[in-house]
Scaffold this motif. Structure first.
Motif, PDB file in Angstrom:
ATOM      1  N   THR A 145      -3.044   3.494  -2.973  1.00 11.70           N
ATOM      2  CA  THR A 145      -3.041   2.411  -3.965  1.00 11.70           C
ATOM      3  C   THR A 145      -2.601   1.111  -3.294  1.00 11.70           C
ATOM      4  O   THR A 145      -1.628   1.092  -2.537  1.00 11.70           O
ATOM      5  N   ASP A 179      -6.230  -2.479  -6.051  1.00 13.96           N
ATOM      6  CA  ASP A 179      -6.170  -1.874  -7.385  1.00 13.96           C
ATOM      7  C   ASP A 179      -5.689  -2.868  -8.428  1.00 13.96           C
ATOM      8  O   ASP A 179      -5.984  -2.709  -9.610  1.00 13.96           O
ATOM      9  N   ALA A 180      -4.957  -3.897  -8.000  1.00 18.22           N
ATOM     10  CA  ALA A 180      -4.523  -4.953  -8.914  1.00 18.22           C
ATOM     11  C   ALA A 180      -4.036  -6.137  -8.101  1.00 18.22           C
ATOM     12  O   ALA A 180      -3.557  -5.990  -6.967  1.00 18.22           O
ATOM     13  N   LYS A 202       0.844  -1.203   0.000  1.00 15.50           N
ATOM     14  CA  LYS A 202       0.000   0.000   0.000  1.00 15.50           C
ATOM     15  C   LYS A 202       0.871   1.242   0.000  1.00 15.50           C
ATOM     16  O   LYS A 202       1.804   1.376   0.805  1.00 15.50           O
ATOM     17  N   THR A 231     -13.549  -5.945  -5.724  1.00 16.98           N
ATOM     18  CA  THR A 231     -12.877  -4.649  -5.817  1.00 16.98           C
ATOM     19  C   THR A 231     -12.784  -4.084  -7.224  1.00 16.98           C
ATOM     20  O   THR A 231     -12.354  -2.949  -7.384  1.00 16.98           O
ATOM     21  N   LEU A 253      -1.687  -2.987  -4.003  1.00 17.68           N
ATOM     22  CA  LEU A 253      -1.377  -4.112  -4.876  1.00 17.68           C
ATOM     23  C   LEU A 253      -1.286  -5.377  -4.032  1.00 17.68           C
ATOM     24  O   LEU A 253      -0.728  -5.353  -2.928  1.00 17.68           O
ATOM     25  N   ALA A 272     -10.586  -4.930  -9.218  1.00 18.67           N
ATOM     26  CA  ALA A 272      -9.172  -4.949  -9.569  1.00 18.67           C
ATOM     27  C   ALA A 272      -8.955  -5.874 -10.763  1.00 18.67           C
ATOM     28  O   ALA A 272      -9.784  -6.742 -11.067  1.00 18.67           O
ATOM     29  N   ILE A 326      -0.115   1.889 -12.201  1.00 21.50           N
ATOM     30  CA  ILE A 326      -1.241   1.462 -11.372  1.00 21.50           C
ATOM     31  C   ILE A 326      -1.297   2.404 -10.182  1.00 21.50           C
ATOM     32  O   ILE A 326      -0.501   2.296  -9.237  1.00 21.50           O
ATOM     33  N   GLY A 327      -2.202   3.366 -10.246  1.00 21.93           N
ATOM     34  CA  GLY A 327      -2.279   4.366  -9.190  1.00 21.93           C
ATOM     35  C   GLY A 327      -0.962   5.097  -9.051  1.00 21.93           C
ATOM     36  O   GLY A 327      -0.414   5.630 -10.018  1.00 21.93           O
TER      37      GLY A 327
END
Length: 277
Positions: free
Chosen positions: A40, A73-74, A35, A97, A42, A99, A139-140
């Motif tokens: 963001t 987010d992923a 985080k 989510t 992951l 994601a 990604i973010g």
């Protein structure tokens, strides 16, 4: 799938955290939640399965229920093995989510064809993002570079070099020392490197059940070589806790890395621990 041994405290810890830089939570095996300071999140190789006893026997708790993960987010997968691509562990995160699953082709083939996530879970085809070596994704707040690794037991492994304003994290999946690592050290200043480590042992053969000598992860000398080639500031060994017969003692690595210029620091984490850049 079994219920979490720990309830929902770990997903809540990730959701509630407000890191100043980048926080990482070790999920056991080779999994991490990461985080950033802007929020963001992951998830890399999250796995809450129990293996396939008696061949592969999980030695650590089930730290969370993926149904309890509501911030992502992923989800990044490094390669196609079950403890890195696993529908019951990862598809609920995608469904809850929105994601994406970010993974190389052979990993996505497991999700699409072998486990049929789009039929078994509330996951759409649009959630699958295929990547290969040399790709770069935003990604973010993270920039993710997809890099070559060396895992001879996988069909298409990759690593993820994750850049943030606060520093750079490298997750190598189950890679052993790779020809690409010295080049990565020249291109990137890697603050924290995550490398798989374990012992050799005897594991029952899938077909016959007979014990077979098995070595899936770097040993002490190999992980020290990889960390030095990568020029790591901090080395975090993983996977040593997971499978019966292949566990190892990460404290032994102090003697193996001490004569190298890198890593500057060996950081040993246990399942559930948080570390920060």
């Amino acid at each position: 799938m079994v219920d979490s041994d720990w309830g929902d405290w770990l997903p809540r810890a990730v959701a509630d955290a407000d890191p100043d830089t980048v926080a990482l939570w070790y999920l056991g095996c080779n999994g991490f939640a990461i985080k950033g300071s802007e929020g963001t999140v992951l998830w890399i190789d999250p796995y809450v399965g129990t293996g396939d006893p008696p061949r592969t026997v999980r030695m650590i708790p089930i730290p969370f229920d993926p149904e309890d993960v509501d911030i992502a987010d992923a989800v990044l997968a490094t390669h196609e093995h079950t403890d890195h691509v696993h529908g019951p562990s990862q598809a609920p995160i995608l469904a809850n989510t929105d994601a994406d699953l970010v993974a190389p082709d052979d990993s996505l083939a497991v999700a699409r064809e072998e486990e049929q996530w789009t039929d078994e879970y509330a996951v759409s085809e649009a959630a699958f993002t295929e990547v290969t070596e040399g790709d770069e994704l935003r990604i973010g707040e993270f920039t993710v570079h997809v890099v070559a690794t060396h895992d001879p037991d996988a069909t298409h492994p990759v690593g993820y070099l994750i850049k943030h304003d606060a520093g750079t994290v490298f997750h190598a999946g189950d890679s052993k020392p790779a020809p690409s690592f010295s080049g990565l050290a020249e291109r990137f200043d890697i603050d924290l490197g995550i490398l798989a480590f374990g012992s050799a042992g005897t594991i029952p053969d899938k077909e016959t059940g007979e014990p077979v000598r098995t070595k899936w992860y770097s040993d002490e000398n190999e992980i020290a070589e990889a960390a030095a080639d990568l020029g790591l500031d901090r080395l975090v060994p993983t996977h040593w806790d997971m499978w019966k017969g292949l566990t190892a003692d990460p404290t032994a690595l102090h003697d193996h890395v001490r004569s190298y210029d890198a890593p500057n620091r060996l950081e040993i984490v246990e399942i559930g621990d948080r570390i920060d850049l």
